[in-house]
Design an enzyme around this catalytic site. Structure first.
Site, PDB file in Angstrom:
ATOM      1  N   TYR A   1     -12.529 -11.668 -45.631  1.00  0.00           N
ATOM      2  CA  TYR A   1     -11.839 -10.374 -45.689  1.00  0.00           C
ATOM      3  C   TYR A   1     -12.848  -9.236 -45.706  1.00  0.00           C
ATOM      4  O   TYR A   1     -13.839  -9.281 -46.439  1.00  0.00           O
ATOM      5  CB  TYR A   1     -10.952 -10.278 -46.942  1.00  0.00           C
ATOM      6  CG  TYR A   1     -10.285  -8.917 -47.041  1.00  0.00           C
ATOM      7  CD1 TYR A   1      -9.115  -8.643 -46.340  1.00  0.00           C
ATOM      8  CD2 TYR A   1     -10.853  -7.885 -47.792  1.00  0.00           C
ATOM      9  CE1 TYR A   1      -8.518  -7.390 -46.387  1.00  0.00           C
ATOM     10  CE2 TYR A   1     -10.265  -6.626 -47.854  1.00  0.00           C
ATOM     11  CZ  TYR A   1      -9.097  -6.384 -47.147  1.00  0.00           C
ATOM     12  OH  TYR A   1      -8.512  -5.142 -47.184  1.00  0.00           O
TER      13      TYR A   1
ATOM     14  N   HIS B   1       0.840  -1.223   0.000  1.00  0.00           N
ATOM     15  CA  HIS B   1       0.000   0.000   0.000  1.00  0.00           C
ATOM     16  C   HIS B   1       0.864   1.258   0.000  1.00  0.00           C
ATOM     17  O   HIS B   1       0.444   2.295   0.508  1.00  0.00           O
ATOM     18  CB  HIS B   1      -0.924   0.060   1.222  1.00  0.00           C
ATOM     19  CG  HIS B   1      -1.699  -1.186   1.476  1.00  0.00           C
ATOM     20  ND1 HIS B   1      -2.985  -1.379   1.055  1.00  0.00           N
ATOM     21  CD2 HIS B   1      -1.336  -2.333   2.116  1.00  0.00           C
ATOM     22  CE1 HIS B   1      -3.400  -2.577   1.428  1.00  0.00           C
ATOM     23  NE2 HIS B   1      -2.414  -3.178   2.064  1.00  0.00           N
TER      24      HIS B   1
ATOM     25  N   SER C   1      15.642  21.373 -16.190  1.00  0.00           N
ATOM     26  CA  SER C   1      14.453  22.207 -16.378  1.00  0.00           C
ATOM     27  C   SER C   1      14.857  23.482 -17.099  1.00  0.00           C
ATOM     28  O   SER C   1      15.961  23.980 -16.911  1.00  0.00           O
ATOM     29  CB  SER C   1      13.859  22.540 -15.005  1.00  0.00           C
ATOM     30  OG  SER C   1      13.093  23.718 -15.082  1.00  0.00           O
TER      31      SER C   1
HETATM   32  N1  ARG Z   1      -4.426  -2.581 -48.017  1.00  0.00           N
HETATM   33  C1  ARG Z   1      -5.262  -3.720 -47.910  1.00  0.00           C
HETATM   34  C2  ARG Z   1      -5.321  -4.209 -46.472  1.00  0.00           C
HETATM   35  O1  ARG Z   1      -4.436  -3.916 -45.723  1.00  0.00           O
HETATM   36  C3  ARG Z   1      -4.717  -4.817 -48.778  1.00  0.00           C
HETATM   37  C4  ARG Z   1      -5.729  -5.823 -49.143  1.00  0.00           C
HETATM   38  C5  ARG Z   1      -6.685  -5.239 -50.110  1.00  0.00           C
HETATM   39  N2  ARG Z   1      -7.649  -6.227 -50.467  1.00  0.00           N
HETATM   40  C6  ARG Z   1      -8.813  -5.872 -51.057  1.00  0.00           C
HETATM   41  N3  ARG Z   1      -9.611  -6.855 -51.326  1.00  0.00           N
HETATM   42  N4  ARG Z   1      -9.135  -4.644 -51.294  1.00  0.00           N
HETATM   43  O2  ARG Z   1      -6.256  -4.845 -46.114  1.00  0.00           O
END
Ligand code: ARG
Length: 436
Positions: free
Chosen positions: A319, A158, A280
């Site tokens: 993706y 503490h 400083s």
């Molecule tokens: N700059 C993109 C990223 O980092 C690369 C991949 C792009 N892929 C796409 N299907 N637009 O994700």
């Protein structure tokens, strides 16, 4: 004007939109570019093995890729806004230099697996650096604990004076912490150590790609088998690396906190190396521990990066372009942590203990727990001995602090710091480091 791989004759590209989608991203790709180039060469060799690229074309393309890497390192090839991203830059360069052979390079891959593999190689590289730095910090702490194992120092709970402790116990705490941090970096790297290349857009392709061969060529331990998982793990693996970095930075934050207290006139336990102190601009009397304070503040960077990536990862499978936004926090979090960690070993090696100040901060009442425990060895129940010691708190004389430390024989305690055991663990952790 930017060049887009997917652009058709007459396609209008709006400058503000392209600035929005690709502006910062292509600059960030500079950190991934070398890895992207190497992965492209491995992909080309893989294409050659399945007959898509001839032996001559393979030699030509790999030669140009090597050339691109050295031009980039030398600053002769600049990755900038002329390109949508690093991936396009590679293909445009190869097509310009090698003509039709260059136009074959993207066979069976997508920028989705391309960015993923480059990031994976970057993560492995930075985790190896993280592990090495953790090893150096653990060594530095262990070295201090071995050199000055038993300078008496107050132990606090503490932030109140609690029991006598030692410089060795304080330093060994960080030696063990950074041994764990080294193991954590290695463990995270072993999860990440799988190749996504050849999963293309996330669903595989109608070509018998030599994915295994390409993975081995790039030094991956194994394949990431499922193409969709290759995309779904983007961000997840970044978080693992950042978490490993964060744990190290959290321990640095604690060490920096200790040091910023211990270097005040009030404590005066430690003097920092001259290079770690600033003056400083207005107060001629001031010497400030700015470096230590900035080390403490730097833990915020990987922490913020983790939060930012976690916020982005609310996505369906496959993706999604949102994933691109994981790149900036990843790079900022990793680079900032590695830079901070790299100045810690010399700080630990160069700081000086002020033994007299540490000793004089150990007040007689801090031996109360010892006195109570001594009674228990003579058969008195602990609670009775505790109350007795509490009653006598004000009349307590300071016992010989060295003798008191020498009696702290519980494993890990001041008389038995377990430095050999920690050194052994560190050696084991370092031996696994080579697997990254
Ligand atoms: N700059 C993109 C990223 O980092 C690369 C991949 C792009 N892929 C796409 N299907 N637009 O994700």
């Amino acid at each position: 004007m930017k060049t887009y791989l997917w652009q058709e004759e007459g396609d209008a590209i709006d400058r503000s939109i392209s600035e929005f989608t690709a502006g910062e991203d292509v600059i960030l790709d500079r950190q991934l570019f070398v890895f992207d180039i190497r992965a492209t060469a491995a992909h080309v060799r893989g294409l050659q093995r399945i007959g898509i690229v001839s032996e001559d074309e393979c030699t030509t393309l790999c030669g140009w890729l090597e050339r691109l890497e050295s031009e980039f390192e030398a600053g002769d090839f600049v990755l900038d806004e002329r390109f949508e991203d690093g991936h396009s830059a590679i293909e445009i360069y190869l097509t310009e230099k090698a003509g039709p052979a260059g136009a074959r390079v993207h066979t069976g891959r997508s920028r989705n697996d391309q960015v993923s593999v480059a990031t994976r190689l970057y993560l492995k590289d930075r985790l190896a650096q993280l592990a090495a730095l953790c090893g150096r910090i653990a060594e530095a702490c262990l070295g201090r604990a071995e050199a000055e194992p038993d300078l008496p120092m107050p132990g606090y709970t503490h932030l109140q004076r609690a029991v006598p402790s030692s410089s060795g116990l304080w330093m060994a705490a960080f030696a063990e912490a950074f041994t764990d941090n080294l193991s954590l970096a290695t463990a995270m790297a072993s999860v990440i150590d799988c190749s996504p290349l050849g999963t293309a857009a996330g669903y595989g392709v109608n070509l018998p790609l030599d994915r295994e061969g390409v993975a081995a060529d790039l030094g991956f331990a194994r394949l990431q088998v499922n193409p969709m998982y290759a995309q779904n793990s983007r961000g997840k693996f970044e978080l693992m690396a950042l978490q490993a970095a964060w744990h190290s930075m959290q321990d640095v934050r604690r060490l920096a906190w200790d040091l910023s207290l211990f270097t005040t006139s009030e404590f005066g336990f430690v003097r920092l190396p001259r290079e770690y102190i600033t003056g400083s601009s207005i107060m001629p009397n001031k010497f400030n521990p700015d470096v230590v304070e900035l080390l403490r503040g730097r833990a915020a960077t990987p922490e913020a990066a983790i939060t930012e990536i976690q916020s982005i990862l609310s996505l369906p499978s496959g993706y999604q372009r949102d994933l691109q936004l994981t790149k900036a926090p990843l790079i900022r979090g990793m680079e900032s942590s590695l830079q901070a960690l790299s100045i810690v070993p010399a700080l630990i090696e160069g700081m000086e203990f002020q033994a007299d100040r540490m000793r004089s901060a150990i007040s007689p009442d801090m031996f109360a727990t010892d006195i109570a425990l001594e009674q228990t060895a003579a058969g008195v129940p602990f609670r009775e001995a505790y109350l007795e010691a509490k009653r006598k708190l004000d009349e307590m004389d300071a016992p010989d602090v060295e003798a008191s430390l020498a009696q702290r024989v519980s494993p890990g305690g001041c008389a038995d710091l377990g430095l050999k055991l920690i050194r052994q663990r560190l050696a084991q952790a370092k031996s696994r480091q080579g697997d990254i």
